[in-house]
Design an enzyme around this catalytic site. Structure first.
Site, PDB file in Angstrom:
ATOM      1  N   ASP A   8       1.569  -1.265   0.086  1.00 38.86           N
ATOM      2  CA  ASP A   8       0.149   0.506  -0.198  1.00 38.86           C
ATOM      3  C   ASP A   8       0.970   1.101  -0.317  1.00 38.86           C
ATOM      4  OD1 ASP A   8       1.086   0.091   2.336  1.00 38.86           O
ATOM      5  OD2 ASP A   8      -1.473   0.313   3.712  1.00 38.86           O
ATOM      6  N   HIS A   9       0.179   2.423   0.360  1.00 42.15           N
ATOM      7  CA  HIS A   9       0.794   3.394   0.072  1.00 42.15           C
ATOM      8  C   HIS A   9       1.680   3.781   1.384  1.00 42.15           C
ATOM      9  CE1 HIS A   9      -2.290   3.762   2.590  1.00 42.15           C
ATOM     10  NE2 HIS A   9      -1.658   4.762   3.019  1.00 42.15           N
ATOM     11  N   CYS A  65       3.397  -2.978   3.893  1.00 43.27           N
ATOM     12  CA  CYS A  65       2.371  -1.418   4.339  1.00 43.27           C
ATOM     13  C   CYS A  65       2.989  -1.019   5.734  1.00 43.27           C
ATOM     14  CB  CYS A  65       0.517  -1.998   5.222  1.00 43.27           C
ATOM     15  SG  CYS A  65       0.731  -2.592   5.999  1.00 43.27           S
ATOM     16  N   GLY A  66       2.269   0.313   6.132  1.00 51.63           N
ATOM     17  CA  GLY A  66       2.610   0.206   7.226  1.00 51.63           C
ATOM     18  C   GLY A  66       3.505  -0.018   8.512  1.00 51.63           C
ATOM     19  N   THR A  67       2.806  -0.735   9.243  1.00 51.28           N
ATOM     20  CA  THR A  67       3.305  -1.776   9.908  1.00 51.28           C
ATOM     21  C   THR A  67       3.470  -3.257   9.536  1.00 51.28           C
ATOM     22  OG1 THR A  67       1.039  -2.545  10.175  1.00 51.28           O
ATOM     23  CG2 THR A  67       2.674  -0.475  11.622  1.00 51.28           C
ATOM     24  N   GLY A  68       2.819  -3.401   7.978  1.00 48.25           N
ATOM     25  CA  GLY A  68       3.306  -4.904   7.799  1.00 48.25           C
ATOM     26  C   GLY A  68       1.574  -6.079   8.201  1.00 48.25           C
ATOM     27  N   GLY A  70      -1.524  -4.890   8.794  1.00 48.93           N
ATOM     28  CA  GLY A  70      -3.151  -5.256   7.905  1.00 48.93           C
ATOM     29  C   GLY A  70      -2.755  -5.779   6.482  1.00 48.93           C
ATOM     30  N   HIS A  98       9.820 -23.277  10.655  1.00 46.69           N
ATOM     31  CA  HIS A  98       9.075 -24.138  11.219  1.00 46.69           C
ATOM     32  C   HIS A  98       7.626 -23.709  10.702  1.00 46.69           C
ATOM     33  CE1 HIS A  98      10.898 -23.717  15.127  1.00 46.69           C
ATOM     34  NE2 HIS A  98      11.952 -24.282  14.164  1.00 46.69           N
ATOM     35  N   ASN A  99       7.509 -22.610  10.010  1.00 45.81           N
ATOM     36  CA  ASN A  99       6.616 -22.436   9.505  1.00 45.81           C
ATOM     37  C   ASN A  99       5.803 -22.653   7.749  1.00 45.81           C
ATOM     38  OD1 ASN A  99       5.995 -19.961  11.120  1.00 45.81           O
ATOM     39  ND2 ASN A  99       4.508 -21.433  11.977  1.00 45.81           N
ATOM     40  N   ARG A 109       6.964   1.445   7.431  1.00 47.14           N
ATOM     41  CA  ARG A 109       7.215   2.767   8.508  1.00 47.14           C
ATOM     42  C   ARG A 109       7.556   2.153   9.703  1.00 47.14           C
ATOM     43  NH1 ARG A 109       1.351   5.052   7.486  1.00 47.14           N
ATOM     44  NH2 ARG A 109       1.291   6.079   5.552  1.00 47.14           N
ATOM     45  N   ARG A 132       7.891 -32.895  12.771  1.00 39.73           N
ATOM     46  CA  ARG A 132       6.877 -31.883  13.234  1.00 39.73           C
ATOM     47  C   ARG A 132       6.401 -30.677  13.346  1.00 39.73           C
ATOM     48  NH1 ARG A 132      10.914 -29.912  17.076  1.00 39.73           N
ATOM     49  NH2 ARG A 132      10.420 -28.295  17.561  1.00 39.73           N
ATOM     50  N   HIS A 133       7.462 -29.892  12.546  1.00 37.77           N
ATOM     51  CA  HIS A 133       6.877 -28.642  12.079  1.00 37.77           C
ATOM     52  C   HIS A 133       5.748 -29.105  10.482  1.00 37.77           C
ATOM     53  CE1 HIS A 133       9.248 -26.638  14.287  1.00 37.77           C
ATOM     54  NE2 HIS A 133      10.130 -27.643  14.240  1.00 37.77           N
TER      55      HIS A 133
END
Length: 143
Positions: A8-9, A65-68, A70, A98-99, A109, A132-133
């Site tokens: 995003d912006h 995005c700004g924080t990641g 959303g 693991h994931n 930001r 196990r993962h």
């Protein structure tokens, strides 16, 4: 390997830096936008990137995005996506190990360019541990 990217912006500036780095490393990058700092809705871009990865049009995805936060939530709404929001190199390693995260989220930001590059490289260079993962990621995929 093809990496889809979307932002995003609030993530535009960092996305540009990471994209350039990926190209320098030899990856093909599919840039799904946005390409402007005008306000846009991150769910549109997180979903588009998630769909590119889930459909096989891209091998992996990176969203910013700004924080990641959303945009990672939006990406994770797409079936087959495991998008990890990483704010440290250790998180990047573990989200892959693991994931088996097939997407990475970064905060434009909240994460400086140098750290974002280290996070991205660690995520790309880490192998899934399995064991196990694998049982756990299979459970996630069935949800």
């Amino acid at each position: 390997m093809i990496i889809a990217m979307a932002n995003d912006h609030g993530g535009l500036a960092l996305k540009k830096i990471v994209k350039e780095h990926l190209i320098e490393r030899g990856y093909k990058v599919v840039d799904l936008g946005t390409h402007s700092e005008e306000s846009v809705d991150y769910p549109i871009y997180g979903k588009a990137c998630g769909e590119a990865v889930a459909s096989g049009k891209a091998d992996l995805g990176i969203v910013v995005c700004g924080t990641g936060i959303g945009i990672s939530i939006a990406a994770n709404k797409v079936k087959g996506i495991r998008c990890g929001l990483c704010t440290s190199v250790e998180m990047a390693e573990l989200t892959k190990k693991h994931n088996d995260a097939n997407m990475l989220a970064l905060g434009g930001r909240t994460t400086d360019a140098e750290l974002a590059i280290k996070i991205t490289d660690t995520w790309l260079d880490t192998e899934f541990e399995g064991g196990r993962h694998k049982r756990r990621t299979d459970m996630l995929d069935e949800m």
